[in-house]
Design an enzyme around this catalytic site. Structure first.
Site, short mmCIF file in Angstrom:
data_model
loop_
_atom_site.label_atom_id
_atom_site.label_comp_id
_atom_site.label_asym_id
_atom_site.label_seq_id
_atom_site.Cartn_x
_atom_site.Cartn_y
_atom_site.Cartn_z
N ASP A 127 1.73 -17.96 46.95
CA ASP A 127 1.34 -16.90 46.35
C ASP A 127 -0.33 -16.43 46.77
OD1 ASP A 127 3.40 -17.71 44.91
OD2 ASP A 127 2.72 -16.88 42.99
N SER A 471 3.19 -14.53 36.33
CA SER A 471 3.80 -14.80 37.48
C SER A 471 4.87 -13.58 37.87
CB SER A 471 4.79 -15.91 37.22
OG SER A 471 6.11 -16.13 38.12
FE1 FES Z 1 4.53 -21.29 46.10
FE2 FES Z 1 6.05 -19.99 44.65
S1 FES Z 1 5.70 -19.44 46.38
S2 FES Z 1 4.42 -21.61 43.96
#
Ligand code: FES
Length: 555
Positions: A127, A471
């Site tokens: 991310d 998220s």
């Molecule tokens: Fe690394 Fe989801 S891409 S935690």
């Protein structure tokens, strides 16, 4: 400009007797005079052995280096850090995640300033690594690109395609008693079959698509899964491409226009991408000196149809998208909404990319005449509870509005415990505050709370408001990035249990229904925020980070 006639970054190595010490060390690495008379290309990886997301990069970097060499350059590899959002989720470690974006950007910038390169290629997948490397490349403004090292394949559970989001939701279900321990363990074992970034359209894949639309990544080149046998060849092609950029003197500053950022927002909105893209695109725009605002996201999202059915809003994952043409096919599907004369770093215009791409398959990418939803999913709310803005994503929920009493928590874990204990009732709004960039510090994601809410079957009756973030796997009516944050004395700090809050995503409002004089009285009594970290990187970050409404960049 670095071009065929410009001096190379390491020119004085060849010509300056006083660089003998430096040459001695280059020779120690096996390099020769020939090597430093060629363009030197930095290869930055975000490899760590602590997570599956970036694990393939050490091998891929060798293929990138082979491409650089084949095209006449000298590759020099280096590495930086990464923090997994998934592994840290729901723990104190989650606070390190957003902070890592700055460390990644700063560390790559430092290497670039200390060791001059003629070009730079950055490998990223998790991310924060994708925006972090993009920020560094933009700051250094070297001919270069970002290469996505690839998503993970999906898992299968009892004939159903699953990914890590299903583990989190199964956990919520297990805590609510609707899933057995045996099934939870099955899902945990089956969800993630190999290395790569999380499979759904969560933050990593969202940012990959964002950079494909922005132009900082060669559009579609990084789309193969991390474990695809064709991945090394893509990496080699990326290495060769950087030499071409060096020859043409093509730098990020030449492609990072306002139009490019608008294209990126369209790409994120049209694929139901993560709200984290708002933070990250604002941050990259700040590095590029482009005036991007929250209102740009709202305006473009409203005008962009949802054209993919990717998890968490739909059943498909990155591998499915790749199978039906990858990002270029999404560019084609969204071409009426894009600046088609903007260019990707690979030199093609988006019009050319759309022209060469395949038509929508109709299942993963919506048919041309029938998007999955009219209007994009990201909306920016403002009002008495969020004067500087808040972000909501409506993918995965049909409910745009909610009015109800709040239940206020100053720590994520307290909220999670209350949800697990069955204390949160239908109709309520849970508020988690003091979890913004300066507050937590580090603006952690609330996935463990939102998954618990979904797992207990409260997804359609409870809303969440926070100065933290979400998220990309989050579903439900969840409002994040509330600014000013509580640690900066924002109105969210003034809420008390039982206050009525109204959310109206259609009207773009987030209001607290408490009289202004009462709020003023509470503000006067509000004690000064006591920083939760007093030393080390957390304290340094908390002191220097700005508002989430401007990308939570450090100054
Ligand atoms: Fe690394 Fe989801 S891409 S935690």
């Amino acid at each position: 400009m670095t071009d065929a006639t410009s001096p190379l970054a390491n020119d004085d190595l060849a010509n300056n007797r006083r660089r003998a010490g430096a040459r001695a060390h280059f020779r120690a690495m096996g390099l020769t005079e020939q090597d430093w008379t060629r363009p030197v290309i930095g290869i930055a990886t975000t490899w760590t052995g602590t997570m599956p997301c970036n694990m393939g990069q050490r091998d891929l970097a060798k293929h990138v280096a082979a491409g650089v060499r084949a095209a006449g350059g000298t590759p020099l590899e280096f590495n930086t850090i990464a923090i997994s959002d998934n592994i840290t989720q729901g723990t104190q470690g989650m606070r390190a995640s957003l902070i890592s974006r700055e460390v990644i950007a700063d560390s790559i910038e430092l290497v670039g300033r200390g060791h001059p390169f003629d070009g730079l290629i950055c490998l990223a997948a998790c991310d924060k690594t994708v925006p972090g490397v993009a920020m560094a490349l933009t700051r250094l403004d070297l001919p270069g690109l970002v290469f996505y090292s690839g998503a993970m394949a999906s898992g299968t559970h009892r004939g159903r395609q699953i990914n890590v989001k299903d583990v989190w939701e199964a956990l919520g279900g297990w805590e609510a008693g609707s899933i057995t321990t045996e099934e939870l363990e099955e899902i945990e074992r089956e969800a993630c079959p190999g290395i790569g970034a999380c499979a759904g359209q969560f933050t990593a894949n969202t940012m990959s698509i964002a950079l494909d639309f922005l132009g900082l990544a060669p559009t579609g080149l990084g789309g193969l899964l991390a474990t695809d046998p064709g991945k090394p060849a893509s990496a080699e092609a990326a290495g060769r491409l950087v030499l071409d950029l060096v020859k043409r003197g093509l730098r990020p500053s030449s492609i990072l226009t306002k139009d490019a950022f608008e294209n990126a927002i369209v790409g994120v909105s049209g694929t139901g991408g993560s709200t984290n893209a708002v933070l990250h695109l604002l941050a990259i725009a700040a590095e590029a000196g482009v005036d991007l605002t929250l209102e740009d996201f709202d305006r473009l999202s409203a005008a962009t149809p949802l054209v993919t059915s990717l998890s968490p809003g739909g059943p498909h994952v990155a591998g499915d998208l790749q199978r039906v043409g990858g990002t270029p096919a999404v560019v084609r599907r969204l071409r009426d909404h894009l600046h088609l004369d903007a260019r990707s770093i690979d030199g093609r215009t988006y019009g050319e990319i759309a022209e060469a791409a395949s038509e929508p398959d109709g299942a993963v990418i919506a048919p041309n005449d029938a998007p999955f939803k009219q209007g994009g999913a990201l909306r920016i709310l403002r009002g008495s509870l969020a004067p500087d803005g808040a972000v909501v994503k409506l993918a995965g929920t049909e409910r745009p509005a909610h009015r109800g009493p709040v239940r206020v928590f100053d720590y994520e874990i307290e909220c999670r415990d209350a949800v697990d204990a069955g204390e949160v009732q239908p109709g309520e709004i849970v508020v988690v505050r003091y979890v913004g960039p300066a507050g937590a510090p580090g603006m952690p994601e609330m996935l463990s709370v939102t998954s618990a809410i979904m797992g207990r079957g409260l997804g359609e009756t409870v809303a969440l408001v926070t100065d933290g973030r979400f998220s990309g796997a989050t579903r439900g009516l969840m409002i994040g990035h509330v600014t000013p944050e509580a640690a900066h004395g924002g109105p969210i700090a003034l809420l008390r249990d039982g206050d009525i809050v109204s959310i109206d995503a259609d009207a773009r409002t987030l209001e607290v229904e408490v009289a202004a004089d009462e709020l003023a009285r509470r503000a006067a009594e509000l004690p000064a925020f006591v920083p939760r970290a007093t030393s080390g990187v957390f304290a340094k970050y908390a002191r220097s980070v700005g508002s989430a409404s401007q990308g939570a960049v450090t100054r």
